[in-house]
Design a protein around this motif. Structure first.
Motif, PDB file in Angstrom:
ATOM      1  N   LYS A  95       0.834  -1.205   0.000  1.00 39.72           N
ATOM      2  CA  LYS A  95       0.000   0.000   0.000  1.00 39.72           C
ATOM      3  C   LYS A  95       0.865   1.249   0.000  1.00 39.72           C
ATOM      4  N   ILE A  96       1.920   1.258   0.810  1.00 35.29           N
ATOM      5  CA  ILE A  96       2.839   2.406   0.846  1.00 35.29           C
ATOM      6  C   ILE A  96       3.529   2.574  -0.496  1.00 35.29           C
ATOM      7  N   TRP A  97       3.922   1.464  -1.087  1.00 37.98           N
ATOM      8  CA  TRP A  97       4.608   1.476  -2.386  1.00 37.98           C
ATOM      9  C   TRP A  97       3.730   2.101  -3.465  1.00 37.98           C
ATOM     10  N   VAL A  98       2.448   1.766  -3.464  1.00 37.92           N
ATOM     11  CA  VAL A  98       1.513   2.327  -4.448  1.00 37.92           C
ATOM     12  C   VAL A  98       1.305   3.817  -4.196  1.00 37.92           C
ATOM     13  N   ILE A  99       1.150   4.198  -2.938  1.00 38.71           N
ATOM     14  CA  ILE A  99       0.948   5.611  -2.604  1.00 38.71           C
ATOM     15  C   ILE A  99       2.135   6.456  -3.060  1.00 38.71           C
ATOM     16  N   GLY A 123      -4.631   8.291   8.605  1.00 38.96           N
ATOM     17  CA  GLY A 123      -5.539   7.153   8.521  1.00 38.96           C
ATOM     18  C   GLY A 123      -5.447   6.358   7.238  1.00 38.96           C
ATOM     19  N   GLU A 124      -4.337   6.489   6.511  1.00 35.78           N
ATOM     20  CA  GLU A 124      -4.174   5.767   5.246  1.00 35.78           C
ATOM     21  C   GLU A 124      -3.763   4.309   5.486  1.00 35.78           C
ATOM     22  N   ILE A 125      -3.031   4.061   6.565  1.00 36.53           N
ATOM     23  CA  ILE A 125      -2.651   2.690   6.929  1.00 36.53           C
ATOM     24  C   ILE A 125      -2.968   2.469   8.402  1.00 36.53           C
ATOM     25  N   GLU A 126      -3.282   1.232   8.724  1.00 35.80           N
ATOM     26  CA  GLU A 126      -3.550   0.856  10.111  1.00 35.80           C
ATOM     27  C   GLU A 126      -2.600  -0.263  10.511  1.00 35.80           C
ATOM     28  N   PRO A 381       0.103  12.584   1.256  1.00 34.63           N
ATOM     29  CA  PRO A 381       0.553  12.083  -0.053  1.00 34.63           C
ATOM     30  C   PRO A 381      -0.439  11.127  -0.707  1.00 34.63           C
ATOM     31  N   ALA A 382      -1.156  10.350   0.113  1.00 33.04           N
ATOM     32  CA  ALA A 382      -2.145   9.426  -0.447  1.00 33.04           C
ATOM     33  C   ALA A 382      -3.313  10.182  -1.061  1.00 33.04           C
ATOM     34  N   ALA A 383      -3.738  11.264  -0.418  1.00 28.22           N
ATOM     35  CA  ALA A 383      -4.827  12.082  -0.961  1.00 28.22           C
ATOM     36  C   ALA A 383      -4.397  12.756  -2.263  1.00 28.22           C
ATOM     37  N   LEU A 384      -3.137  13.226  -2.313  1.00 22.23           N
ATOM     38  CA  LEU A 384      -2.617  13.823  -3.544  1.00 22.23           C
ATOM     39  C   LEU A 384      -2.579  12.795  -4.674  1.00 22.23           C
ATOM     40  N   LYS A 385      -2.187  11.587  -4.339  1.00 24.30           N
ATOM     41  CA  LYS A 385      -2.137  10.526  -5.344  1.00 24.30           C
ATOM     42  C   LYS A 385      -3.529  10.214  -5.883  1.00 24.30           C
ATOM     43  N   ARG A 386      -4.531  10.188  -5.003  1.00 24.44           N
ATOM     44  CA  ARG A 386      -5.905   9.934  -5.456  1.00 24.44           C
ATOM     45  C   ARG A 386      -6.413  11.063  -6.350  1.00 24.44           C
ATOM     46  N   GLU A 387      -6.055  12.299  -6.001  1.00 23.52           N
ATOM     47  CA  GLU A 387      -6.476  13.435  -6.815  1.00 23.52           C
ATOM     48  C   GLU A 387      -5.822  13.391  -8.196  1.00 23.52           C
ATOM     49  N   ILE A 388      -4.550  13.015  -8.243  1.00 22.58           N
ATOM     50  CA  ILE A 388      -3.866  12.873  -9.536  1.00 22.58           C
ATOM     51  C   ILE A 388      -4.540  11.804 -10.385  1.00 22.58           C
TER      52      ILE A 388
END
Length: 416
Positions: A95-99, A123-126, A381-388
């Protein structure tokens, strides 16, 4: 008929009974029969028969001791070492690798110390167990590459060239080679254009202007609707306003988009050092060339974009991408090269994001550093990746809509 390994083992076991007590002639007779049946080399078969039922301790070439049990039927498989990085660690690592946009282990490993707590806070990873967190924080680059080996997919696409030679004005612009950047300071940037012609260089199509700071790796992109000097010059002005540092130098190839009186006098007026690379030597622009691939091509690909709508969407993507790349994407810088005969040994520093390199630079003001640190703390960074990804889907819909319209027009022309 070729015997199975298990059948050969049974034959050796039966023939080895009392073998060591036989006379020399009797051993030769039994050995002949074993070799004929099993197909083993005579010396190898003789050794198996002599050692059957005995335990011998041997040493490998590395000096490591291991135990050889001659009774192959009773050899127990050595228990495999328990995996340190289990499925729970691998799941979070993927998951981190994809983000982080699929970086290699050498780039990802140094970021884990700040990346894991940051993604947890958003809250991107638990991470339920402390052991899992400790493993993620201490994981090495080689282990990351090994664990993600099955997940990696690389696509190599052909490069296309659309650069046209500049005018005689280039004789007034100093030449700078890649070696002249050794002592570069923050603010000296390379620039280049990336064509979005989709394999069809006819007509007009969009370009992406890329500016990369040599010292920090800070990269800015701006889409323009064609190669006109007017739009390129305008894009340089827009990018200059967004930079967190003052623009001290610009370096380009010999494209006539850059080698023109307008940009030349603009740099003179604003005390910006303007240099160019050698003709037909792309290595002089190596810093921006690698960003053309790692930032532009890996994000928007090679499709043809030639409408106003697509240019606008490209610039929407670049507004988000600049934060994602400059604040959260680590990069390694080449420190030195050593040649030993035909081999060249390259030494790189610890991968850092352009944001981190600016924080460490004495040439960047404290106010700018505070603003950059605030942006880093606030952004996910995960939110930025989703927006991209959302904007890329929007770009794809615009491209397919345009393509469908063109095909419909061609169909109507054929019918008429």
């Amino acid at each position: 008929m070729r015997l199975s390994m298990q059948a050969r083992r049974e034959i050796i076991w039966e023939a080895a009974e009392g073998y060591n007590k036989l006379s020399k002639k009797e051993k030769m007779v039994r050995l002949d029969s074993v070799v004929a049946v099993t197909g083993y080399n005579r010396d190898y078969a003789s050794r198996l028969l002599s050692l059957q039922g005995k335990s011998i301790y041997l040493k490998s070439g590395s000096g490591r001791s291991y135990r050889l049990v001659a009774d192959v039927r009773k050899v127990k498989k050595r228990p495999r070492r328990k995996k340190k990085y289990d499925e729970e660690v691998l799941k979070i690592l993927k998951k981190i690798w994809v983000i982080m946009d699929f970086p290699c282990g050498k780039r990802l490993a140094p970021c884990m110390s700040w990346l894991v707590p940051k993604l947890e806070a958003f809250g991107e990873i638990e991470i339920g167990l402390c052991e899992v967190r400790e493993k993620l924080l201490s994981i090495s680059a080689s282990t990351i590459d090994r664990l993600l080996k099955g997940e990696k997919r690389r696509v190599e696409l052909k490069k296309r060239k659309s650069t046209k030679p500049g005018s005689l004005l280039k004789n007034q612009i100093s030449i700078r080679t890649f070696a002249d950047w050794d002592d570069a300071k923050v603010g000296f940037m390379e620039m280049d254009l990336v064509a979005h012609e989709g394999g069809n260089p006819s007509g007009e199509y969009a370009f992406t202007l890329t500016l990369t700071d040599v010292c920090s790796g800070w990269t800015e992109n701006r889409a323009v609707k064609n190669r006109a000097q007017k739009w390129t010059f305008e894009a340089i002005g827009i990018i200059r306003q967004k930079l967190p540092f003052s623009l001290k130098g610009l370096d380009s190839d010999n494209d006539n988009v850059f080698i023109n009186e307008h940009l030349f006098h603009y740099c003179e007026k604003n005390e910006i050092t303007f240099t160019r690379s050698r003709v037909e030597n792309k290595n002089d622009g190596c810093y921006v060339e690698q960003k053309n691939w790692s930032v532009v091509r890996r994000t928007v690909g090679y499709a043809r974009h030639d409408t106003e709508e697509e240019v606008e969407i490209l610039n929407e993507i670049y507004e988000v991408l600049r934060l994602y790349v400059n604040l959260f994407q680590p990069m390694a810088k080449l420190m030195r090269k050593e040649r030993h005969g035909a081999k060249v040994k390259k030494t790189y520093d610890t991968p850092k994001t352009p944001f981190m390199r600016l924080l460490a630079s004495p040439e960047v003001s404290e106010d700018v550093k505070v603003q950059l640190q605030q942006s880093f703390d606030e952004l996910n960074p995960a939110a930025l990746k989703r927006e991209i990804n959302r904007l890329l889907r929007k770009l794809e819909r615009a491209y397919l809509k345009k393509k469908a319209g063109v095909e419909q027009c061609e169909k109507e022309l054929v019918l008429t």
